[in-house]
Write a protein that holds these residues in place. Structure first.
Motif, PDB file in Angstrom:
ATOM      1  N   PHE A   1       0.842  -1.194   0.000  1.00 38.00           N
ATOM      2  CA  PHE A   1       0.000   0.000   0.000  1.00 38.00           C
ATOM      3  C   PHE A   1       0.885   1.254   0.000  1.00 38.00           C
TER       4      PHE A   1
ATOM      5  N   ALA B   1      -3.483   2.739   5.418  1.00 44.86           N
ATOM      6  CA  ALA B   1      -4.116   1.942   4.362  1.00 44.86           C
ATOM      7  C   ALA B   1      -5.632   1.936   4.542  1.00 44.86           C
TER       8      ALA B   1
ATOM      9  N   ASP C   1      -7.396   1.106  -0.889  1.00 41.38           N
ATOM     10  CA  ASP C   1      -6.079   0.513  -1.165  1.00 41.38           C
ATOM     11  C   ASP C   1      -6.195  -1.001  -1.272  1.00 41.38           C
TER      12      ASP C   1
END
Length: 267
Positions: free
Chosen positions: A137, A143, A147
Motif C-alpha cells: 500500500f 491503508a 487501497d
C-alpha cells in the motif's frame, strides 16, 4: 608319444583349475572389493553434500540445489555400477542386479524429495500473496479499503495462477499424508470466494481505514468467503511450518548412500 599326451592332459587340468579358481574364488572377491571401493567413495560424496547445509531450515531453494547435486552423484554411482565386472559364478553374480535395483530405488526417493521441495517452495511464494508486505500500500500506516480493493485487483489474478500451479502435478509426500488433500480441497472452496472478496472491497467506503475494518458490515456471503480464505491461509501456514527443507533433506539422506542395503552389506 604317450608321455607327451599325459603332459598335455596335466597342463589342461592345471589351466582348468586355474580358471575355476579365478571364477569361483578370485573374481568374486575382486568384484566385492570394487563394490566396496565405489560405495565408500560415493558415501564420502554424500557426506560432503550433507555438510553443505542450508541457509535456514526453510531454505527450499537451497534444498533443491542440494537435491540436484545428489542426483548428479547418483548418476555417477549408476555409471560406476554399470562399469563393474560381475562374476559369472557364486553368490556375487546376483549382486549386480541388486545394486542396480538399489540405485533405481534411490532415484525414486530423490524424485519424491524434489517434488515435495518444489511444492513447498511454491507454497511459500503463495503465502506472500496472502500477507501483503510494507510495499503493498502507498502508506501502510494509513491503508484504506480503497487501497485493499486496488491490491486485490492486482493480486487476485496472480493468486489464481499460483493456486493452479501449486496443485498441478503429482501430490507431494508431506509429514502428514492427508495435508495435501486438505489444502487442495480448501483452495477449491477459496478460489471462487476471491470474486466475492474483491466485490466486497469495492463495495465498502474506499476511505475507511483498514485498522478499523467494518467487519459488522459484511454480508453473510462475504463473511463466508472471508472464513474460507482465512481457513486456507491457516492450512497453508501449517503445511509449510511442519515440512521444512531440512526435514525433506534429512529423510532423503537417511535413505540414500550412507547405508548399504542389508542383502549387499552381508556380502
Amino acid at each position: 608319444m604317450r608321455t607327451a599326451l599325459i603332459i598335455l592332459i596335466v597342463l589342461l587340468l592345471l589351466a582348468l583349475g586355474a580358471g575355476l579358481f579365478y571364477f569361483i574364488s578370485y573374481q568374486p572377491k575382486q568384484y566385492a572389493r570394487a563394490v566396496l571401493d565405489f560405495y565408500e567413495e560415493s558415501n564420502d560424496d554424500y557426506q560432503l553434500l550433507f555438510q553443505a547445509g542450508l541457509k535456514e531450515a526453510y531454505d527450499y531453494e537451497g534444498g533443491l540445489k542440494i537435491l540436484e547435486q545428489k542426483k548428479q552423484a547418483l548418476a555417477k554411482l549408476k555409471t560406476e555400477i554399470s562399469d563393474l565386472n560381475p562374476p559369472l559364478l557364486g553368490k556375487s553374480k546376483r549382486l549386480q542386479p541388486e545394486l542396480e535395483g538399489f540405485v533405481s530405488d534411490l532415484s525414486l526417493i530423490l524424485g519424491d524429495a524434489e517434488n515435495s521441495m518444489t511444492f513447498l517452495k511454491k507454497a511459500t511464494e503463495f503465502q506472500n500473496l496472502f500477507q501483503p508486505g510494507e510495499n503493498a500500500f502507498p502508506d501502510p500506516n494509513r491503508a484504506t479499503t480503497g487501497d485493499l480493493a486496488r491490491y486485490m485487483d492486482r493480486k487476485i489474478p496472480e493468486m489464481r495462477d499460483k493456486g493452479a500451479e501449486l496443485f498441478e502435478g503429482p501430490a507431494p509426500k508431506l509429514t502428514d499424508s492427508s495435508e495435501f488433500e486438505r489444502l487442495r480441497s480448501s483452495w477449491q472452496e477459496t478460489e471462487p470466494a476471491l470474486t466475492t472478496l474483491r466485490s466486497m472491497a469495492h463495495r465498502l467506503d474506499p476511505t475507511t481505514s483498514l485498522s478499523s475494518f467494518p467487519v459488522d458490515l459484511l454480508t453473510p456471503q462475504e463473511q463466508t468467503a472471508t472464513n474460507k480464505m482465512e481457513n486456507f491461509q491457516r492450512l497453508l501456514d501449517e503445511t509449510v511450518r511442519t515440512n521444512s527443507a531440512n526435514d525433506i533433506l534429512l529423510y532423503s539422506f537417511l535413505t540414500t548412500p550412507g547405508m548399504l542395503p542389508p542383502q549387499i552389506a552381508e556380502r
